[in-house]
Design a protein around this motif. Structure first.
Motif, short mmCIF file in Angstrom:
data_model
loop_
_atom_site.label_atom_id
_atom_site.label_comp_id
_atom_site.label_asym_id
_atom_site.label_seq_id
_atom_site.Cartn_x
_atom_site.Cartn_y
_atom_site.Cartn_z
N PRO A 40 0.74 -1.26 -0.11
CA PRO A 40 -0.17 -0.01 -0.04
C PRO A 40 0.70 1.26 0.02
CG PRO A 40 -0.06 -1.01 2.17
CD PRO A 40 0.89 -1.99 1.22
N ILE A 41 0.63 2.11 -0.65
CA ILE A 41 1.07 3.86 -0.77
C ILE A 41 0.10 4.62 -0.11
CG2 ILE A 41 2.08 5.40 -2.18
CD1 ILE A 41 3.53 2.75 -2.46
N ALA A 42 0.47 5.16 0.83
CA ALA A 42 -0.36 6.23 1.60
C ALA A 42 -0.06 7.52 1.27
CB ALA A 42 -0.46 5.97 3.03
N ALA A 43 -1.19 8.42 1.61
CA ALA A 43 -1.15 9.73 1.37
C ALA A 43 -0.03 10.18 2.57
CB ALA A 43 -2.32 10.40 1.67
N GLU A 44 0.62 11.28 2.01
CA GLU A 44 1.76 11.92 3.19
C GLU A 44 1.21 13.05 3.95
OE1 GLU A 44 4.99 12.36 0.83
OE2 GLU A 44 5.24 10.35 0.38
N LYS A 45 -0.08 13.44 3.40
CA LYS A 45 -0.55 14.67 4.29
C LYS A 45 -2.17 14.83 3.75
CE LYS A 45 -0.30 18.29 0.77
NZ LYS A 45 -0.32 19.80 0.40
N ASP A 46 -2.99 15.50 4.50
CA ASP A 46 -4.20 15.51 4.13
C ASP A 46 -4.29 16.61 2.62
OD1 ASP A 46 -4.81 14.58 6.40
OD2 ASP A 46 -5.59 16.29 7.61
N GLY A 47 -5.29 16.52 1.98
CA GLY A 47 -5.35 17.32 0.70
C GLY A 47 -6.29 16.82 -0.16
N ILE A 48 -6.42 17.22 -1.28
CA ILE A 48 -7.15 16.97 -2.30
C ILE A 48 -6.26 16.50 -3.63
CG2 ILE A 48 -8.77 17.81 -4.31
CD1 ILE A 48 -9.79 18.23 -1.34
N VAL A 49 -6.69 15.19 -4.20
CA VAL A 49 -5.98 14.62 -5.18
C VAL A 49 -6.24 15.36 -6.42
CG1 VAL A 49 -5.83 12.71 -6.58
CG2 VAL A 49 -6.45 12.13 -4.35
N LYS A 50 -5.04 16.06 -6.97
CA LYS A 50 -5.19 17.14 -7.97
C LYS A 50 -4.94 15.95 -9.37
CE LYS A 50 -2.82 20.76 -10.11
NZ LYS A 50 -3.25 22.23 -10.08
N LYS A 51 -4.02 15.18 -9.27
CA LYS A 51 -3.62 14.60 -10.67
C LYS A 51 -3.12 13.18 -10.17
CE LYS A 51 -2.36 14.46 -15.32
NZ LYS A 51 -3.09 13.94 -15.99
N ILE A 52 -3.77 12.13 -11.02
CA ILE A 52 -3.32 10.44 -10.81
C ILE A 52 -2.54 10.34 -12.20
CG2 ILE A 52 -3.84 8.35 -10.73
CD1 ILE A 52 -6.58 9.27 -9.30
N HIS A 53 -1.29 10.10 -11.82
CA HIS A 53 -0.37 9.88 -13.07
C HIS A 53 -0.35 8.31 -13.54
CE1 HIS A 53 1.69 13.85 -13.04
NE2 HIS A 53 1.27 13.64 -11.77
N ILE A 54 -1.03 7.42 -13.05
CA ILE A 54 -0.99 6.08 -13.44
C ILE A 54 -2.40 5.52 -13.25
CG2 ILE A 54 1.14 5.55 -12.55
CD1 ILE A 54 -1.57 5.04 -10.32
N GLN A 55 -2.37 4.35 -14.01
CA GLN A 55 -3.82 3.58 -14.20
C GLN A 55 -3.27 2.26 -13.70
OE1 GLN A 55 -5.70 3.57 -18.15
NE2 GLN A 55 -4.39 5.40 -18.51
N GLU A 56 -4.36 1.50 -13.28
CA GLU A 56 -4.24 0.09 -12.75
C GLU A 56 -3.62 -0.66 -13.97
OE1 GLU A 56 -8.19 -1.27 -11.39
OE2 GLU A 56 -7.93 0.01 -9.81
N GLY A 57 -2.79 -1.67 -13.62
CA GLY A 57 -2.09 -2.42 -14.81
C GLY A 57 -0.56 -1.87 -15.20
N ASP A 58 -0.46 -0.41 -14.85
CA ASP A 58 0.95 0.18 -15.22
C ASP A 58 1.91 -0.45 -14.62
OD1 ASP A 58 -0.54 1.78 -16.94
OD2 ASP A 58 -0.38 3.72 -15.93
N PHE A 59 3.09 -0.67 -15.30
CA PHE A 59 4.04 -0.80 -14.34
C PHE A 59 5.11 0.49 -13.94
CE2 PHE A 59 8.64 -1.71 -13.87
CZ PHE A 59 8.80 -2.86 -12.78
N VAL A 60 5.58 0.63 -12.67
CA VAL A 60 6.07 1.71 -12.16
C VAL A 60 7.47 1.63 -11.56
CG1 VAL A 60 4.03 3.03 -11.97
CG2 VAL A 60 4.99 1.74 -10.05
N ASN A 61 8.64 2.27 -11.65
CA ASN A 61 9.78 2.22 -11.19
C ASN A 61 9.62 2.84 -9.67
OD1 ASN A 61 11.43 0.69 -13.03
ND2 ASN A 61 10.95 2.29 -14.48
N ASP A 62 11.14 2.59 -8.98
CA ASP A 62 11.25 3.24 -7.61
C ASP A 62 11.15 4.84 -7.86
OD1 ASP A 62 11.62 3.52 -5.12
OD2 ASP A 62 13.91 3.15 -5.48
N GLU A 63 10.44 5.75 -7.00
CA GLU A 63 10.44 7.07 -7.21
C GLU A 63 9.72 7.57 -8.44
OE1 GLU A 63 11.62 8.82 -4.51
OE2 GLU A 63 12.27 6.91 -3.71
N ASP A 64 9.00 6.83 -9.08
CA ASP A 64 8.07 7.34 -10.20
C ASP A 64 6.85 8.04 -9.39
OD1 ASP A 64 9.52 6.20 -12.30
OD2 ASP A 64 8.03 4.85 -12.91
#
Length: 70
Positions: A40-64
Motif C-alpha cells: 500500500p502507498i499512503a497519502a503523506e498529508k491531508d489534501g485533495i487529489v489533483k492528478k493521478i499519473h498512473i492507471q491500474e496495470g501500469d508498471f512503475v519504477n522506484d520514485e516514479d
C-alpha cells in the motif's frame, strides 16, 4: 503540492482514489504489486487529489510519481 512516489518497482494493482477526492494523511491511495506482495502507498498529508499519473496495470519504477496532492 505533494508528489506521492512509488516506494519500489512494481505493477499498479489498485487505484483507491479519484481526482478531486479529499484524502487524509495515512490513507491508502494506491496498491502496488511486487513479487506477489501487495504494497500500500499512503497519502503523506491531508489534501485533495489533483492528478493521478498512473492507471491500474501500469508498471512503475522506484520514485516514479503516482499522485499529486494539494
Amino acid at each position: 503540492m505533494t508528489n506521492i512516489a512509488a516506494s519500489m518497482a512494481g505493477s499498479v494493482w489498485k487505484v483507491l482514489v479519484a481526482e478531486g477526492e479529499e484524502v487524509k494523511e495515512g490513507q491508502d491511495i494506491i496498491i502496488l504489486e511486487s513479487m506477489k506482495m501487495e504494497i500500500p502507498i499512503a497519502a503523506e498529508k491531508d489534501g485533495i487529489v489533483k492528478k493521478i499519473h498512473i492507471q491500474e496495470g501500469d508498471f512503475v519504477n522506484d520514485e516514479d510519481v503516482l499522485v499529486e496532492i494539494e
